[in-house]
Design an enzyme around this catalytic site. Sequence first.
Site, short mmCIF file in Angstrom:
data_model
loop_
_atom_site.label_atom_id
_atom_site.label_comp_id
_atom_site.label_asym_id
_atom_site.label_seq_id
_atom_site.Cartn_x
_atom_site.Cartn_y
_atom_site.Cartn_z
N ASN A 1 -5.44 12.35 -0.16
CA ASN A 1 -4.55 11.55 0.77
C ASN A 1 -5.38 11.04 1.75
O ASN A 1 -6.67 11.21 1.87
CB ASN A 1 -3.61 12.55 1.24
CG ASN A 1 -2.46 11.68 2.04
OD1 ASN A 1 -1.91 10.61 1.79
ND2 ASN A 1 -2.01 11.98 3.36
N LYS A 2 -4.93 10.11 2.50
CA LYS A 2 -5.72 9.33 3.73
C LYS A 2 -6.69 10.08 4.30
O LYS A 2 -6.48 11.31 4.68
CB LYS A 2 -4.45 8.78 4.46
CG LYS A 2 -5.10 8.03 5.82
CD LYS A 2 -6.09 6.76 5.14
CE LYS A 2 -5.36 5.79 4.26
NZ LYS A 2 -6.30 5.10 3.33
N ARG B 1 1.01 -1.14 0.06
CA ARG B 1 0.21 0.17 0.01
C ARG B 1 0.96 1.27 -0.12
O ARG B 1 2.19 1.11 0.06
CB ARG B 1 -0.75 0.05 1.12
CG ARG B 1 -0.31 -0.39 2.34
CD ARG B 1 -0.57 0.33 3.74
NE ARG B 1 -0.45 1.66 3.62
CZ ARG B 1 0.82 2.50 3.48
NH1 ARG B 1 1.75 1.81 3.91
NH2 ARG B 1 0.61 3.90 3.58
N GLY B 2 0.07 2.26 -0.03
CA GLY B 2 0.73 3.66 -0.36
C GLY B 2 1.16 3.79 -1.80
O GLY B 2 1.43 2.83 -2.55
N ALA B 3 1.04 5.05 -2.28
CA ALA B 3 0.49 5.27 -3.66
C ALA B 3 1.99 4.86 -4.49
O ALA B 3 1.99 4.10 -5.54
CB ALA B 3 0.48 6.63 -3.94
N ASP C 1 -2.08 10.67 -2.45
CA ASP C 1 -2.33 9.64 -3.52
C ASP C 1 -2.39 10.11 -5.04
O ASP C 1 -2.46 9.23 -5.90
CB ASP C 1 -3.63 8.73 -2.89
CG ASP C 1 -3.12 7.94 -1.88
OD1 ASP C 1 -3.06 8.33 -0.73
OD2 ASP C 1 -2.99 6.81 -2.09
N GLN D 1 -2.81 2.71 9.93
CA GLN D 1 -1.39 2.76 9.06
C GLN D 1 -0.45 3.62 9.93
O GLN D 1 0.75 3.36 9.75
CB GLN D 1 -1.54 3.64 7.91
CG GLN D 1 -2.15 2.64 6.65
CD GLN D 1 -3.62 2.86 6.62
OE1 GLN D 1 -4.24 3.26 7.85
NE2 GLN D 1 -4.20 2.38 5.56
N ARG E 1 -7.51 -0.44 -6.77
CA ARG E 1 -7.81 0.37 -6.01
C ARG E 1 -7.96 1.80 -6.92
O ARG E 1 -6.92 1.76 -7.83
CB ARG E 1 -6.59 0.56 -5.12
CG ARG E 1 -6.70 -0.50 -3.98
CD ARG E 1 -5.78 -0.05 -2.72
NE ARG E 1 -6.39 0.82 -1.86
CZ ARG E 1 -5.78 1.34 -0.84
NH1 ARG E 1 -4.23 1.19 -0.64
NH2 ARG E 1 -6.28 2.33 0.00
O1 MRU Z 1 -4.95 3.19 2.00
P1 MRU Z 1 -3.44 3.34 1.99
O2 MRU Z 1 -2.52 2.77 3.20
O3 MRU Z 1 -2.51 3.01 0.45
O4 MRU Z 1 -3.20 4.98 1.95
C1 MRU Z 1 -1.73 5.68 1.83
C2 MRU Z 1 -1.64 7.07 1.86
O5 MRU Z 1 -2.89 7.81 2.11
C3 MRU Z 1 -0.52 7.59 1.68
O6 MRU Z 1 -0.29 8.95 2.60
C4 MRU Z 1 0.09 8.13 0.39
O7 MRU Z 1 -0.47 6.95 -0.58
C5 MRU Z 1 1.17 8.42 0.41
S1 MRU Z 1 2.43 7.15 0.27
C6 MRU Z 1 3.82 7.71 -0.02
#
Ligand code: MRU
Length: 353
Positions: free
Chosen positions: A250-251, A49-51, A240, A199, A92
Amino acid sequence: MMTAQVRTIEFRDGQLWIVDQTLLPSTYHQICIDSVETLWEAIRSLRVRGAPAIGVAAAFGAWLSVRQAEGEDGHDLWPYLLAAHDQLRTSRPTAVNLFWALERVEKRLQSSRELSATDFRARALDLALEMLREDERVCEQIGEIGATLLRDGMTILTHCNAGALATVRFGTALAPIYVASARGLRFNVIADETRPLLQGSRLTAWELTRAGIPTTIICDGAAAAVMRTRRVDLVIVGADRVAANGDVANKIGTYGLALAARAHGIPMYVAAPVSTIDMATGHGNDIVIEERSPDEIRVPFGLHVGAPEAEVYNPAFDVTPASLITALITEHGLVQPLNEQTLRQHVLEPSSV
Ligand code: MRU
């Protein structure tokens, strides 16, 4: 130059390995991704996970799809690749790095279709490995640039996980902290726990404390009060997707943090690679926000905490308007102020910014 951050995605012994992030912090376990289906499931269920990490993992989809497929040449293998990419696009919706990576792989491999099947497969793997190495390089650059904003003794608040675990290695929002710490600066990091999948408390706090960086976990609802009653010098988060007007997805919870930071005069930074900027999406309102299962809120980690009869709304991301963001940090430098014009200039003519 930086301490040994965890390697989230690794290619070793001819196989793709990822750290299964659903098991952290109690268990560190790598799983082998040996098919497009396993890759899809790993992205969908947030094992990876994470972009940026999603983008790099997806870049291996082409290779996974063709490595055992029958054919004489690249033309014969091409339909397998396209089918795999179509499937991965459904994993996703919000992180643009997924779509960016798949499109890049398609464009780059298109001209290799004349190659023999063996050479085409090798080319697909080379390309994925190139993108993996590029992500490490880009995150180091973000770290170097972001570190210029940090001062010894700062208290830094972050949300979700935009660290090593969200990329191949160093992270985006946490990379400046790793770079400056390696130079002897000391920080206190406040990690929002980040409901509902935690997270922040499971991943950010794990990787920072592992790197020797003092970290305090707070629940999301405490962030504004902490800004008012304790010290927070700076907020830094990842992204993201950044729309062409500078709005940032973002999250979930990032928007509230940005409002609270503005109310308390605290700078709010977003760190992300240029691959997270989506100039084809004009405005933050146009970004597709993933909605995840109600059970993530009703029955988190197997514990029944939500009244079963109640409706649940579970958006995984929110959009923060560009006007609330002090600057965007990319591998090319800072975008400040963040708006459509500065962002366009940054993407198209990075050296002039
Ligand atoms: O749902 P996730 O855990 O994939 O969400 C991740 C985030 O929101 C991060 O802040 C974002 O992807 C940046 S990661 C460098």
